[in-house]
Design a protein around this motif. Structure first.
Motif, PDB file in Angstrom:
ATOM      1  N   ASP A  22     -47.339  28.020  80.435  1.00 16.95           N
ATOM      2  CA  ASP A  22     -46.176  28.207  79.558  1.00 16.95           C
ATOM      3  C   ASP A  22     -45.354  26.923  79.435  1.00 16.95           C
ATOM      4  OD1 ASP A  22     -46.886  30.859  79.227  1.00 16.95           O
ATOM      5  OD2 ASP A  22     -45.354  31.633  80.615  1.00 16.95           O
ATOM      6  N   LEU A  23     -45.221  26.196  80.558  1.00 17.60           N
ATOM      7  CA  LEU A  23     -44.427  24.968  80.578  1.00 17.60           C
ATOM      8  C   LEU A  23     -45.233  23.723  80.202  1.00 17.60           C
ATOM      9  CD1 LEU A  23     -42.367  25.557  83.868  1.00 17.60           C
ATOM     10  CD2 LEU A  23     -41.599  25.882  81.496  1.00 17.60           C
ATOM     11  N   LYS A  24     -46.550  23.912  79.986  1.00 18.13           N
ATOM     12  CA  LYS A  24     -47.449  22.803  79.663  1.00 18.13           C
ATOM     13  C   LYS A  24     -47.428  21.715  80.750  1.00 18.13           C
ATOM     14  CE  LYS A  24     -47.107  23.476  74.624  1.00 18.13           C
ATOM     15  NZ  LYS A  24     -47.400  24.834  74.703  1.00 18.13           N
ATOM     16  N   LEU A  25     -47.569  22.169  81.997  1.00 20.09           N
ATOM     17  CA  LEU A  25     -47.552  21.259  83.132  1.00 20.09           C
ATOM     18  C   LEU A  25     -48.909  20.596  83.331  1.00 20.09           C
ATOM     19  CD1 LEU A  25     -45.545  23.351  85.758  1.00 20.09           C
ATOM     20  CD2 LEU A  25     -44.689  21.839  83.942  1.00 20.09           C
ATOM     21  N   LYS A  26     -48.901  19.528  84.091  1.00 23.60           N
ATOM     22  CA  LYS A  26     -50.142  18.874  84.507  1.00 23.60           C
ATOM     23  C   LYS A  26     -50.897  19.834  85.425  1.00 23.60           C
ATOM     24  CE  LYS A  26     -48.049  14.316  84.328  1.00 23.60           C
ATOM     25  NZ  LYS A  26     -47.549  13.182  85.128  1.00 23.60           N
ATOM     26  N   PRO A  27     -52.187  19.591  85.695  1.00 20.98           N
ATOM     27  CA  PRO A  27     -52.964  20.497  86.566  1.00 20.98           C
ATOM     28  C   PRO A  27     -52.329  20.647  87.953  1.00 20.98           C
ATOM     29  CG  PRO A  27     -54.420  18.977  85.433  1.00 20.98           C
ATOM     30  CD  PRO A  27     -53.018  18.499  85.163  1.00 20.98           C
ATOM     31  N   ARG A  44     -57.102  25.155  92.944  1.00 20.72           N
ATOM     32  CA  ARG A  44     -56.817  23.921  92.213  1.00 20.72           C
ATOM     33  C   ARG A  44     -57.244  24.113  90.768  1.00 20.72           C
ATOM     34  NH1 ARG A  44     -60.565  20.125  93.716  1.00 20.72           N
ATOM     35  NH2 ARG A  44     -59.355  18.501  92.721  1.00 20.72           N
ATOM     36  N   GLN A  45     -56.367  23.748  89.855  1.00 20.64           N
ATOM     37  CA  GLN A  45     -56.754  23.761  88.452  1.00 20.64           C
ATOM     38  C   GLN A  45     -57.668  22.571  88.186  1.00 20.64           C
ATOM     39  OE1 GLN A  45     -52.726  23.981  86.685  1.00 20.64           O
ATOM     40  NE2 GLN A  45     -53.444  25.898  85.755  1.00 20.64           N
ATOM     41  N   ASP A  46     -58.521  22.716  87.193  1.00 17.11           N
ATOM     42  CA  ASP A  46     -59.389  21.614  86.795  1.00 17.11           C
ATOM     43  C   ASP A  46     -58.533  20.377  86.528  1.00 17.11           C
ATOM     44  OD1 ASP A  46     -61.496  23.382  86.922  1.00 17.11           O
ATOM     45  OD2 ASP A  46     -61.604  23.692  84.756  1.00 17.11           O
ATOM     46  N   GLY A  47     -58.961  19.258  87.072  1.00 11.28           N
ATOM     47  CA  GLY A  47     -58.242  18.009  86.869  1.00 11.28           C
ATOM     48  C   GLY A  47     -57.187  17.709  87.911  1.00 11.28           C
ATOM     49  N   SER A  48     -56.963  18.621  88.845  1.00 14.30           N
ATOM     50  CA  SER A  48     -55.998  18.376  89.919  1.00 14.30           C
ATOM     51  C   SER A  48     -56.599  17.359  90.885  1.00 14.30           C
ATOM     52  CB  SER A  48     -55.691  19.693  90.638  1.00 14.30           C
ATOM     53  OG  SER A  48     -54.664  19.525  91.581  1.00 14.30           O
ATOM     54  N   SER A  49     -55.831  16.343  91.243  1.00 18.33           N
ATOM     55  CA  SER A  49     -56.374  15.235  92.027  1.00 18.33           C
ATOM     56  C   SER A  49     -56.698  15.623  93.472  1.00 18.33           C
ATOM     57  CB  SER A  49     -55.429  14.038  91.980  1.00 18.33           C
ATOM     58  OG  SER A  49     -54.163  14.376  92.494  1.00 18.33           O
ATOM     59  N   ILE A  50     -57.410  14.757  94.165  1.00 20.14           N
ATOM     60  CA  ILE A  50     -58.081  15.122  95.414  1.00 20.14           C
ATOM     61  C   ILE A  50     -57.162  15.412  96.602  1.00 20.14           C
ATOM     62  CG2 ILE A  50     -60.180  13.928  94.752  1.00 20.14           C
ATOM     63  CD1 ILE A  50     -59.435  11.720  96.794  1.00 20.14           C
ATOM     64  N   MET A  51     -55.964  14.871  96.647  1.00 15.54           N
ATOM     65  CA  MET A  51     -55.070  15.133  97.786  1.00 15.54           C
ATOM     66  C   MET A  51     -54.132  16.317  97.557  1.00 15.54           C
ATOM     67  SD  MET A  51     -55.514  13.165 100.464  1.00 15.54           S
ATOM     68  CE  MET A  51     -53.958  13.370 101.289  1.00 15.54           C
ATOM     69  N   ASP A 120     -47.258  18.371  89.249  1.00 12.87           N
ATOM     70  CA  ASP A 120     -46.342  17.925  88.201  1.00 12.87           C
ATOM     71  C   ASP A 120     -45.104  17.358  88.897  1.00 12.87           C
ATOM     72  OD1 ASP A 120     -44.372  18.355  85.692  1.00 12.87           O
ATOM     73  OD2 ASP A 120     -46.440  18.494  84.975  1.00 12.87           O
ATOM     74  N   THR A 121     -43.951  17.371  88.238  1.00  9.93           N
ATOM     75  CA  THR A 121     -42.733  16.944  88.926  1.00  9.93           C
ATOM     76  C   THR A 121     -42.396  17.974  89.998  1.00  9.93           C
ATOM     77  OG1 THR A 121     -41.203  18.140  87.482  1.00  9.93           O
ATOM     78  CG2 THR A 121     -41.854  15.888  86.795  1.00  9.93           C
ATOM     79  N   SER A 122     -41.649  17.572  90.988  1.00 19.49           N
ATOM     80  CA  SER A 122     -41.281  18.504  92.058  1.00 19.49           C
ATOM     81  C   SER A 122     -40.514  19.703  91.524  1.00 19.49           C
ATOM     82  CB  SER A 122     -40.464  17.777  93.134  1.00 19.49           C
ATOM     83  OG  SER A 122     -41.270  16.834  93.791  1.00 19.49           O
ATOM     84  N   ASP A 123     -39.611  19.490  90.563  1.00 22.46           N
ATOM     85  CA  ASP A 123     -38.869  20.611  89.986  1.00 22.46           C
ATOM     86  C   ASP A 123     -39.793  21.584  89.275  1.00 22.46           C
ATOM     87  OD1 ASP A 123     -36.435  19.657  90.949  1.00 22.46           O
ATOM     88  OD2 ASP A 123     -35.901  18.668  89.054  1.00 22.46           O
ATOM     89  N   ASN A 124     -40.769  21.069  88.546  1.00 21.68           N
ATOM     90  CA  ASN A 124     -41.727  21.940  87.865  1.00 21.68           C
ATOM     91  C   ASN A 124     -42.638  22.649  88.852  1.00 21.68           C
ATOM     92  OD1 ASN A 124     -40.750  21.429  85.294  1.00 21.68           O
ATOM     93  ND2 ASN A 124     -42.180  19.758  84.914  1.00 21.68           N
ATOM     94  N   ASP A 125     -43.041  21.941  89.909  1.00 18.46           N
ATOM     95  CA  ASP A 125     -43.838  22.568  90.959  1.00 18.46           C
ATOM     96  C   ASP A 125     -43.082  23.763  91.540  1.00 18.46           C
ATOM     97  OD1 ASP A 125     -45.688  20.500  90.587  1.00 18.46           O
ATOM     98  OD2 ASP A 125     -45.104  19.437  92.417  1.00 18.46           O
ATOM     99  N   GLU A 126     -41.813  23.553  91.831  1.00 15.75           N
ATOM    100  CA  GLU A 126     -40.981  24.614  92.394  1.00 15.75           C
ATOM    101  C   GLU A 126     -40.850  25.782  91.418  1.00 15.75           C
ATOM    102  OE1 GLU A 126     -37.182  23.964  94.878  1.00 15.75           O
ATOM    103  OE2 GLU A 126     -36.457  24.381  92.836  1.00 15.75           O
TER     104      GLU A 126
END
Length: 143
Positions: A22-27, A44-51, A120-126
């Protein structure tokens, strides 16, 4: 309620991913821990980095470690950096002290576990973590 189950954890994750869409966030990567700090589920969504699994887990673990969401830990990195550094040392480096680690509580205020989100950003992650928790009618404590 008593405890988080795998079924509830999976609903939290899917709802967090819906919020991300809905927010169009990164993976994103989402980790759900029980009250003892043990992983119930991770995705993990596709494209989410390894760490990302380690970062999301560190956010959730940090929330459990201090009994409130990692927004509180983030604020303390500025006002009490020695405390956060010592806490992270005591945990063997497991704590990631930025927003995105959210406690999961029942209606009585009992801690059932924590959700950590990263990507994504910490605020969006939250925001994604909160949406996941609220989707299963539990209480999100961001700190």
């Amino acid at each position: 309620m008593g405890k988080l189950t795998l079924s509830i954890a999976e609903k939290i994750i899917s709802s967090a991913f819906e919020k991300a869409a809905d927010l169009k966030l990164k993976p994103l990567t989402v980790v759900v821990l029980d009250a003892g700090g043990h992983m119930i589920a991770m995705a993990r969504q596709d494209g989410s980095s390894i760490m990302r699994p380690q970062i999301a887990g560190g956010k959730a673990y940090g929330a459990l470690a201090v009994g409130t969401g990692t927004r509180w830990l983030n604020a303390n990195t500025e006002t009490r950096p020695h405390f956060v550094q010592a806490l992270n040392g005591a945990s063997g480096g497991q704590i990631v002290p930025v927003p995105g680690g959210v406690l999961v509580k029942d209606a009585d205020g009992e801690v059932l576990g924590a959700v950590g989100v990263t990507g994504d950003t910490s605020d969006n992650d939250e925001a994604a973590a909160v949406a996941g928790i609220e989707a299963v009618s539990l209480i999100a404590d961001c700190g």
